[in-house]
Design an enzyme around this catalytic site. Structure first.
Site, short mmCIF file in Angstrom:
data_model
loop_
_atom_site.label_atom_id
_atom_site.label_comp_id
_atom_site.label_asym_id
_atom_site.label_seq_id
_atom_site.Cartn_x
_atom_site.Cartn_y
_atom_site.Cartn_z
N THR A 85 47.25 41.97 47.76
CA THR A 85 46.69 43.32 47.65
C THR A 85 47.32 44.25 48.68
OG1 THR A 85 44.62 42.35 46.88
CG2 THR A 85 44.54 44.64 47.66
N TYR A 114 45.21 29.26 49.58
CA TYR A 114 45.04 30.22 48.48
C TYR A 114 45.61 29.63 47.20
CZ TYR A 114 45.60 34.82 46.12
OH TYR A 114 45.55 35.88 45.26
N LYS A 122 40.59 29.71 49.03
CA LYS A 122 40.40 30.87 48.17
C LYS A 122 40.80 30.42 46.77
CE LYS A 122 41.97 35.56 47.11
NZ LYS A 122 42.93 36.65 47.42
N ILE A 138 36.78 36.69 48.65
CA ILE A 138 37.88 37.47 49.21
C ILE A 138 38.19 38.51 48.15
CG2 ILE A 138 40.27 37.45 50.02
CD1 ILE A 138 39.77 34.63 51.05
#
Length: 364
Positions: free
Chosen positions: A107, A193, A221, A260
């Site tokens: 992001t 992740y 995540k 998240i």
């Protein structure tokens, strides 16, 4: 030094042992050739560590975070970081109860940053906000060497935790994933992740259970879905949902610690309520049209467009990202009105913006 000398001698001896004999009398052309065993050189690498405790955070502290924002990185018209706008964004997260931020993640467009930019932004964030919010640097890479180097630098400038991806594009085996993650886990609290839609490869539970033996694994995540979330939480592994559209159920029905989030860039207070206030299907349903709008195109295109329309960042995009088209920008204005402008970051009226208001930067 003695150990180094001893290893040097043993490697020399190994080389002599497999050297081709110089005398023709003891060399037979028809003898079966055997490949010499590879010499394993001991790993003398020591991570750069500090005993200072100003910004030290335990793995348990990271595990307790419920709302972490994958923070946006804003730009100036020449493509450099707009640090003033970035600081305002982070302050808005803190004021609205966000507990941690991911710096330079997908992001935040870490994939479009040089490592110098990346580490500078992590250091700046820690320096300015490290006492008010947990700073988790995205120092992962598909290159183990780069991941080691960036993670060392990130912890050296004070980040509280690291985010690590599995090697993407040039994919590796399950054993390779374990080795990759173990190479960086010893440096400090880390979140793994898993986002196969971007990496092209799932991190299977076997890998997570193997590396969970490390005291520095804070958790995962997870973007595969809530069944996988439950599989981990049932075994005591901390999980954050990586999907805003699933995070309410992940948190309250599948045992996730939190999320998240991308949407919390826009509506941090409402996302905090979703993660802290107990089951709230009504609020979840209220946010769903916004979340669906955000991800109609690959993240962070929607978020970048929305923040520009809210007037909290300049309408500057680093290519290859480009703004959403006019019709989608009109949809966002209507979404803001439906949810309530007071629930969004910033204070300016939401604008549609014209196509020529946006600046697209290819060289920066």
């Amino acid at each position: 030094m003695a150990a180094l000398k001893s290893d040097s001698l043993s490697l020399r001896g190994l080389a002599l042992q497999f050297a081709r004999p110089s005398s023709p009398d003891n060399y037979k052309r028809n003898a079966k050739w055997r490949s010499p065993q590879a010499a394993v050189i001991p790993d003398f690498h020591l991570p750069m560590r500090s005993l200072e405790v100003k910004n030290r955070t335990s793995t348990e502290d990271i595990k307790a975070l419920r709302l972490i924002t994958a923070i946006k990185t804003p730009y100036l018209p020449d493509g450099r970081f707009d640090v003033e706008a970035y600081d305002d964004l982070v302050n808005m997260q803190i004021v609205n109860g966000v507990e941690g931020i991911i710096v330079g993640g997908t992001t935040g467009e870490g994939q479009l940053m040089s490592w110098d930019e990346h580490i500078m932004l992590i250091g700046h964030t820690v320096n300015c906000f490290g006492g008010s919010i947990k700073v988790i640097g995205n120092t992962g890479s598909n290159s183990t060497r780069e991941a080691i180097h960036a993670t060392e630098q990130g912890f050296a400038v004070g980040m509280h935790g690291a985010l690590h991806i599995n090697p993407y594009y040039g994919k590796t085996s399950k054993e390779g994933m374990v080795s990759h993650f173990e190479s960086v886990l010893s440096m400090g609290p880390s979140i793994i992740y898993n986002v196969p839609s971007r990496t092209g490869q799932d991190i299977p539970p076997h890998v997570i259970h193997t590396i969970a033996r490390s005291a520095y694994l804070a958790g995962v995540k997870e973007c595969v879905g809530n069944d996988r979330v439950k599989q981990y939480t049932d075994n005591g592994i901390v999980v954050w949902s990586g999907n805003d559209d699933e995070c309410h159920d992940s948190r309250w029905s599948y045992g996730a610690t939190g999320v998240i989030s991308v949407a919390s860039n826009l509506v941090p207070r409402l996302m905090r309520e979703l993660m802290f206030g107990g089951k709230n299907p009504s609020l979840n349903a209220k946010l769903m049209p916004l979340i669906e709008w955000l991800f109609e195109e690959p993240n962070p295109i929607g978020l970048n467009t929305a923040l520009a329309q809210l007037g909290v960042v300049r309408p500057v995009f680093r290519l290859p990202y480009v703004p959403l088209p006019l019709a989608k920008r009109v949809e966002f204005v209507n979404l803001v009105k439906e949810i309530g402008r007071e629930n969004f970051v910033g204070e300016k009226d939401v604008q549609v913006l014209n196509d020529d208001d946006f600046i697209l930067i290819g060289r920066y």
